[in-house]
Motif scaffolding. Sequence first.
Motif, PDB file in Angstrom:
ATOM      1  N   TYR A  57       0.854  -1.186   0.000  1.00 34.54           N
ATOM      2  CA  TYR A  57       0.000   0.000   0.000  1.00 34.54           C
ATOM      3  C   TYR A  57       0.887   1.232   0.000  1.00 34.54           C
ATOM      4  CZ  TYR A  57      -3.354   3.523   1.527  1.00 34.54           C
ATOM      5  OH  TYR A  57      -4.123   4.641   1.621  1.00 34.54           O
ATOM      6  N   GLY A  58       0.668   2.082  -0.953  1.00 37.36           N
ATOM      7  CA  GLY A  58       1.381   3.348  -1.029  1.00 37.36           C
ATOM      8  C   GLY A  58       0.400   4.495  -1.039  1.00 37.36           C
ATOM      9  N   TRP A  59       0.691   5.519  -0.315  1.00 33.15           N
ATOM     10  CA  TRP A  59      -0.218   6.669  -0.223  1.00 33.15           C
ATOM     11  C   TRP A  59       0.490   7.969  -0.593  1.00 33.15           C
ATOM     12  CZ3 TRP A  59       1.666   3.782   3.755  1.00 33.15           C
ATOM     13  CH2 TRP A  59       2.536   4.413   4.659  1.00 33.15           C
ATOM     14  N   GLY A  60       1.711   7.856  -1.151  1.00 32.97           N
ATOM     15  CA  GLY A  60       2.450   9.043  -1.539  1.00 32.97           C
ATOM     16  C   GLY A  60       3.337   9.564  -0.432  1.00 32.97           C
ATOM     17  N   GLY A  61       3.515   8.763   0.608  1.00 34.02           N
ATOM     18  CA  GLY A  61       4.368   9.176   1.727  1.00 34.02           C
ATOM     19  C   GLY A  61       5.839   9.078   1.376  1.00 34.02           C
ATOM     20  N   THR A  62       6.642   9.790   2.163  1.00 33.91           N
ATOM     21  CA  THR A  62       8.086   9.734   1.962  1.00 33.91           C
ATOM     22  C   THR A  62       8.635   8.450   2.566  1.00 33.91           C
ATOM     23  OG1 THR A  62       8.586  10.811   4.055  1.00 33.91           O
ATOM     24  CG2 THR A  62       8.222  12.251   2.141  1.00 33.91           C
ATOM     25  N   GLU A  63       9.898   8.195   2.282  1.00 36.56           N
ATOM     26  CA  GLU A  63      10.549   7.008   2.813  1.00 36.56           C
ATOM     27  C   GLU A  63      10.554   7.032   4.345  1.00 36.56           C
ATOM     28  OE1 GLU A  63      14.886   4.780   2.527  1.00 36.56           O
ATOM     29  OE2 GLU A  63      14.340   6.278   1.024  1.00 36.56           O
ATOM     30  N   SER A  90       8.917   5.967  -5.624  1.00 30.24           N
ATOM     31  CA  SER A  90       7.613   5.501  -5.170  1.00 30.24           C
ATOM     32  C   SER A  90       7.859   4.612  -3.959  1.00 30.24           C
ATOM     33  CB  SER A  90       6.929   4.722  -6.288  1.00 30.24           C
ATOM     34  OG  SER A  90       5.734   4.158  -5.818  1.00 30.24           O
ATOM     35  N   VAL A  91       7.251   4.962  -2.844  1.00 29.94           N
ATOM     36  CA  VAL A  91       7.477   4.228  -1.597  1.00 29.94           C
ATOM     37  C   VAL A  91       6.151   3.620  -1.154  1.00 29.94           C
ATOM     38  CG1 VAL A  91       8.333   4.378   0.759  1.00 29.94           C
ATOM     39  CG2 VAL A  91       9.235   5.924  -0.976  1.00 29.94           C
ATOM     40  N   SER A  92       6.200   2.353  -0.774  1.00 23.73           N
ATOM     41  CA  SER A  92       4.992   1.701  -0.282  1.00 23.73           C
ATOM     42  C   SER A  92       5.341   0.784   0.882  1.00 23.73           C
ATOM     43  CB  SER A  92       4.290   0.917  -1.393  1.00 23.73           C
ATOM     44  OG  SER A  92       5.131  -0.087  -1.896  1.00 23.73           O
ATOM     45  N   LEU A  93       4.309   0.408   1.594  1.00 23.19           N
ATOM     46  CA  LEU A  93       4.416  -0.479   2.737  1.00 23.19           C
ATOM     47  C   LEU A  93       3.985  -1.867   2.289  1.00 23.19           C
ATOM     48  CD1 LEU A  93       4.847  -0.355   5.881  1.00 23.19           C
ATOM     49  CD2 LEU A  93       2.381  -0.177   6.043  1.00 23.19           C
ATOM     50  N   GLN A  94       4.820  -2.870   2.553  1.00 31.94           N
ATOM     51  CA  GLN A  94       4.506  -4.236   2.159  1.00 31.94           C
ATOM     52  C   GLN A  94       4.255  -5.060   3.422  1.00 31.94           C
ATOM     53  OE1 GLN A  94       7.656  -6.662   0.425  1.00 31.94           O
ATOM     54  NE2 GLN A  94       6.256  -7.222  -1.220  1.00 31.94           N
ATOM     55  N   TYR A  95       3.149  -5.828   3.423  1.00 34.82           N
ATOM     56  CA  TYR A  95       2.750  -6.604   4.598  1.00 34.82           C
ATOM     57  C   TYR A  95       1.919  -7.797   4.153  1.00 34.82           C
ATOM     58  CZ  TYR A  95      -1.445  -3.928   3.709  1.00 34.82           C
ATOM     59  OH  TYR A  95      -2.538  -3.374   3.106  1.00 34.82           O
ATOM     60  N   ARG A  96       1.668  -8.731   5.092  1.00 33.42           N
ATOM     61  CA  ARG A  96       0.849  -9.903   4.792  1.00 33.42           C
ATOM     62  C   ARG A  96      -0.628  -9.517   4.821  1.00 33.42           C
ATOM     63  NH1 ARG A  96       1.082 -14.586   8.262  1.00 33.42           N
ATOM     64  NH2 ARG A  96       0.543 -13.051   9.785  1.00 33.42           N
ATOM     65  N   ASN A  97      -1.428 -10.148   3.975  1.00 34.22           N
ATOM     66  CA  ASN A  97      -2.867  -9.898   3.950  1.00 34.22           C
ATOM     67  C   ASN A  97      -3.519 -10.146   5.306  1.00 34.22           C
ATOM     68  OD1 ASN A  97      -3.351  -9.064   1.278  1.00 34.22           O
ATOM     69  ND2 ASN A  97      -3.250 -11.166   0.558  1.00 34.22           N
ATOM     70  N   ALA A  98      -3.021 -11.133   6.046  1.00 33.20           N
ATOM     71  CA  ALA A  98      -3.603 -11.456   7.354  1.00 33.20           C
ATOM     72  C   ALA A  98      -3.470 -10.309   8.342  1.00 33.20           C
ATOM     73  CB  ALA A  98      -2.946 -12.718   7.916  1.00 33.20           C
ATOM     74  N   ASP A  99      -2.530  -9.398   8.111  1.00 34.17           N
ATOM     75  CA  ASP A  99      -2.296  -8.286   9.024  1.00 34.17           C
ATOM     76  C   ASP A  99      -2.984  -6.997   8.586  1.00 34.17           C
ATOM     77  OD1 ASP A  99      -0.618  -9.883  10.621  1.00 34.17           O
ATOM     78  OD2 ASP A  99       1.092  -9.475   9.314  1.00 34.17           O
ATOM     79  N   ALA A 100      -3.870  -7.078   7.614  1.00 35.83           N
ATOM     80  CA  ALA A 100      -4.493  -5.882   7.035  1.00 35.83           C
ATOM     81  C   ALA A 100      -5.266  -5.058   8.063  1.00 35.83           C
ATOM     82  CB  ALA A 100      -5.408  -6.265   5.878  1.00 35.83           C
ATOM     83  N   ASP A 101      -5.926  -5.692   9.015  1.00 34.25           N
ATOM     84  CA  ASP A 101      -6.696  -4.933  10.005  1.00 34.25           C
ATOM     85  C   ASP A 101      -5.784  -4.110  10.908  1.00 34.25           C
ATOM     86  OD1 ASP A 101      -9.083  -5.875   8.997  1.00 34.25           O
ATOM     87  OD2 ASP A 101      -9.215  -7.536  10.419  1.00 34.25           O
ATOM     88  N   VAL A 102      -4.669  -4.689  11.339  1.00 31.74           N
ATOM     89  CA  VAL A 102      -3.716  -3.955  12.188  1.00 31.74           C
ATOM     90  C   VAL A 102      -3.096  -2.814  11.392  1.00 31.74           C
ATOM     91  CG1 VAL A 102      -1.608  -4.132  13.567  1.00 31.74           C
ATOM     92  CG2 VAL A 102      -3.236  -6.024  13.544  1.00 31.74           C
ATOM     93  N   TRP A 142      10.683   2.086  -5.054  1.00 32.02           N
ATOM     94  CA  TRP A 142      10.874   1.937  -6.500  1.00 32.02           C
ATOM     95  C   TRP A 142      11.465   3.239  -7.014  1.00 32.02           C
ATOM     96  CZ3 TRP A 142       9.913  -2.665  -8.773  1.00 32.02           C
ATOM     97  CH2 TRP A 142       9.141  -3.572  -8.048  1.00 32.02           C
ATOM     98  N   ARG A 143      12.634   3.150  -7.563  1.00 35.42           N
ATOM     99  CA  ARG A 143      13.291   4.349  -8.089  1.00 35.42           C
ATOM    100  C   ARG A 143      13.242   4.303  -9.623  1.00 35.42           C
ATOM    101  NH1 ARG A 143      15.419   6.596  -3.672  1.00 35.42           N
ATOM    102  NH2 ARG A 143      16.357   5.305  -2.068  1.00 35.42           N
ATOM    103  N   GLU A 144      12.590   5.307 -10.194  1.00 29.60           N
ATOM    104  CA  GLU A 144      12.526   5.448 -11.643  1.00 29.60           C
ATOM    105  C   GLU A 144      12.899   6.874 -11.998  1.00 29.60           C
ATOM    106  OE1 GLU A 144       8.975   4.130 -13.529  1.00 29.60           O
ATOM    107  OE2 GLU A 144       8.745   2.436 -12.187  1.00 29.60           O
ATOM    108  N   ASP A 145      13.944   7.028 -12.770  1.00 32.13           N
ATOM    109  CA  ASP A 145      14.447   8.344 -13.171  1.00 32.13           C
ATOM    110  C   ASP A 145      14.629   9.211 -11.926  1.00 32.13           C
ATOM    111  OD1 ASP A 145      14.365   7.527 -15.837  1.00 32.13           O
ATOM    112  OD2 ASP A 145      12.284   8.168 -16.039  1.00 32.13           O
ATOM    113  N   GLU A 146      13.875  10.268 -11.813  1.00 34.21           N
ATOM    114  CA  GLU A 146      13.973  11.175 -10.661  1.00 34.21           C
ATOM    115  C   GLU A 146      12.872  10.930  -9.633  1.00 34.21           C
ATOM    116  OE1 GLU A 146      16.429  13.469 -10.157  1.00 34.21           O
ATOM    117  OE2 GLU A 146      17.357  12.533 -11.903  1.00 34.21           O
TER     118      GLU A 146
END
Length: 133
Positions: free
Chosen positions: A67-73, A102-114, A95-99
């Motif tokens: 999930y990425g929301w446009g937040g910084t690293e 894109s930063v996102s948070l990666q987690y397990r589906n089972a932890d989605a509520d937390v 994810w670094r592309e040119d300049e």
Amino acid sequence: MFRTAKLNIVGRAAVLGLCLAGAGLGLAAGRLSGLPVAVTAMVAALLPLVLLVAADRRKWGAMLTAYGWGGTEDEVSAVAAELLRRGVVANVEIWREDEDDSVSLQYRNADADVVATVLAQQGIPPMERTPFG
């Protein structure tokens, strides 16, 4: 009903066959044990389906999502650190592309509520939830 399994006609027939075989075994078990045959047949018929759905949900829960929301690293790392304090392992994906980064948070589906709870406490926009997840 299934979150990861995509059954074709052969898969659906196999599930139906398992349920019918279970019903037959339940019928025999009911007659031998003296229990109500309708109950034993129904329970035995549904048992394969329940086991398949449970296995599918377990597999889905172990799958990773991001999930990425446009937040910084730093912002995403802060959320990941808070999740770790709550016992949820989350990774920061960059994810670094040119300049552009894109930063996102990666987690397990089972932890989605937390994850959703922590994001809400941080004032981060909620995740899009599908009817199945």
